[in-house]
Design an enzyme around this catalytic site. Structure first.
Site, PDB file in Angstrom:
ATOM      1  N   PRO A 140       0.814  -1.219   0.000  1.00 40.63           N
ATOM      2  CA  PRO A 140       0.000   0.000   0.000  1.00 40.63           C
ATOM      3  C   PRO A 140       0.850   1.273   0.000  1.00 40.63           C
ATOM      4  O   PRO A 140       0.345   2.363  -0.241  1.00 40.63           O
ATOM      5  CB  PRO A 140      -0.846  -0.122   1.274  1.00 40.63           C
ATOM      6  CG  PRO A 140      -0.359  -1.314   2.008  1.00 40.63           C
ATOM      7  CD  PRO A 140       0.558  -2.088   1.139  1.00 40.63           C
TER       8      PRO A 140
ATOM      9  N   GLU B  72       2.860  -7.661   8.616  1.00 44.52           N
ATOM     10  CA  GLU B  72       3.210  -6.236   8.541  1.00 44.52           C
ATOM     11  C   GLU B  72       4.086  -5.934   7.325  1.00 44.52           C
ATOM     12  O   GLU B  72       4.593  -4.830   7.173  1.00 44.52           O
ATOM     13  CB  GLU B  72       3.925  -5.793   9.822  1.00 44.52           C
ATOM     14  CG  GLU B  72       3.123  -5.993  11.100  1.00 44.52           C
ATOM     15  CD  GLU B  72       1.744  -5.343  11.038  1.00 44.52           C
ATOM     16  OE1 GLU B  72       1.663  -4.157  10.693  1.00 44.52           O
ATOM     17  OE2 GLU B  72       0.749  -6.046  11.323  1.00 44.52           O
TER      18      GLU B  72
HETATM   19 CL1  6GU Z   1      -0.285  -3.848  -3.360  1.00 43.24          CL
HETATM   20  N1  6GU Z   1      -0.818  -4.691  -0.917  1.00 43.24           N
HETATM   21  C1  6GU Z   1      -1.543  -4.687   0.206  1.00 43.24           C
HETATM   22  N2  6GU Z   1      -1.221  -5.521   1.193  1.00 43.24           N
HETATM   23  N3  6GU Z   1      -2.564  -3.882   0.409  1.00 43.24           N
HETATM   24  C2  6GU Z   1      -2.880  -3.081  -0.595  1.00 43.24           C
HETATM   25  C3  6GU Z   1      -2.179  -3.032  -1.798  1.00 43.24           C
HETATM   26  C4  6GU Z   1      -1.137  -3.857  -1.927  1.00 43.24           C
HETATM   27  N4  6GU Z   1      -2.729  -2.105  -2.598  1.00 43.24           N
HETATM   28  C5  6GU Z   1      -3.727  -1.609  -1.906  1.00 43.24           C
HETATM   29  N5  6GU Z   1      -3.826  -2.177  -0.706  1.00 43.24           N
END
Ligand code: 6GU
Length: 255
Positions: free
Chosen positions: A96, A123
């Site tokens: 994210p 995490e």
């Molecule tokens: Cl690429 N990974 C995760 N864990 N959460 C997300 C994401 C990626 N994109 C938006 N939320």
């Protein structure tokens, strides 16, 4: 049989490699794999651990809740990959914290030979993974519990830019978002359903009128729903003419 080597090979490194099975079993992605236009391998991160318990995560330095994924198994996989293929792959870290994924980036990535997704859980992965990473990418402003779904989202969008994957490549190039506009509305039979009619122009058989109608609908929708895209767009002469006609219709309606 088809002996061609795929143009684009995806790899996903994960502690849940089975998550990718369903994605690979349906639709366009499955067809593209069968035609060897693309390749895909899900790799079990645990196969690159060395301890008896096949440990992939640990407590974090400095304290705080939550586990962090260890960096060594990813490096071990990476080294084995470079050894086997004799070239450096492009590594994507779904997170994210990354840059926002879009069609432009999908097109750029579709031109790489080998694309590896490092899928984190908990995490995330120990920060030192960054030494191996070419792209940190997010798929939107919300938090998911792992990189597997984002990897599938990105593989879907990227593979559409590989020639032959989508039956009619024109439909990819002309894809609304690629052109900077949202898609126009689509209709199929019946002509009338519970009093809801298909717009007359679509039944007219007049291709020029149909094209103009669709373009106007795309422009209106984009202006109203995605002013950010509308303001960024370089309009062609044909599109400007369509905008003039939208304005003319609005003024006529107001009189
Ligand atoms: Cl690429 N990974 C995760 N864990 N959460 C997300 C994401 C990626 N994109 C938006 N939320």
């Amino acid at each position: 049989m088809n002996e061609r080597k795929p143009v684009l090979n995806f790899f996903a490194v994960s502690i849940f490699p089975e998550m990718f099975k369903i994605f690979c079993s349906f639709g366009i992605f499955k067809k593209a794999l069968e035609k060897k236009l693309i390749g895909f391998q899900a790799i079990n991160l645990r196969d690159y651990t060395t301890d008896k318990h096949r440990t992939t995560d640990d407590y974090q330095y400095g304290g705080s809740h939550g586990m962090v994924m260890k960096v060594e198994p990813f490096f071990r996989f990476y080294d084995a990959f470079v050894e086997k293929y004799g070239e450096k792959p492009t590594v994507i870290l779904p997170t994210p914290k990354g840059r926002l994924f879009n069609n432009e980036l999908a097109m750029e990535l579709s031109k790489k030979g080998n694309l590896i997704f490092f899928c984190g859980r908990y995490e995330g992965i120990d920060e030192r993974i960054s030494v191996l990473v070419d792209y940190e990418v997010s798929i939107g402003d919300y938090v998911l519990s792992g990189g597997e779904l984002p990897a599938m989202v990105m593989m879907d969008a990227i593979s559409r830019f590989v020639p032959g994957v989508v039956g009619d490549f024109r439909s990819v190039q002309e894809d609304s978002i690629t052109m900077g506009l949202l898609d126009y509305p689509h209709y199929t039979r019946p002509e009338e359903f519970r009093g809801l009619r298909v717009p007359e122009v679509l039944l007219s058989g007049d291709h020029k009128r149909v094209e103009l109608f669709r373009l106007k609908e795309s422009i209106k929708l984009t202006a109203l729903r995605r002013p950010d895209l509308f303001l960024k767009k370089d309009f062609t002469k044909q599109e400007k003419m369509a905008i003039l006609e939208i304005l003319r219709e609005l003024l006529d309606g107001a009189q």
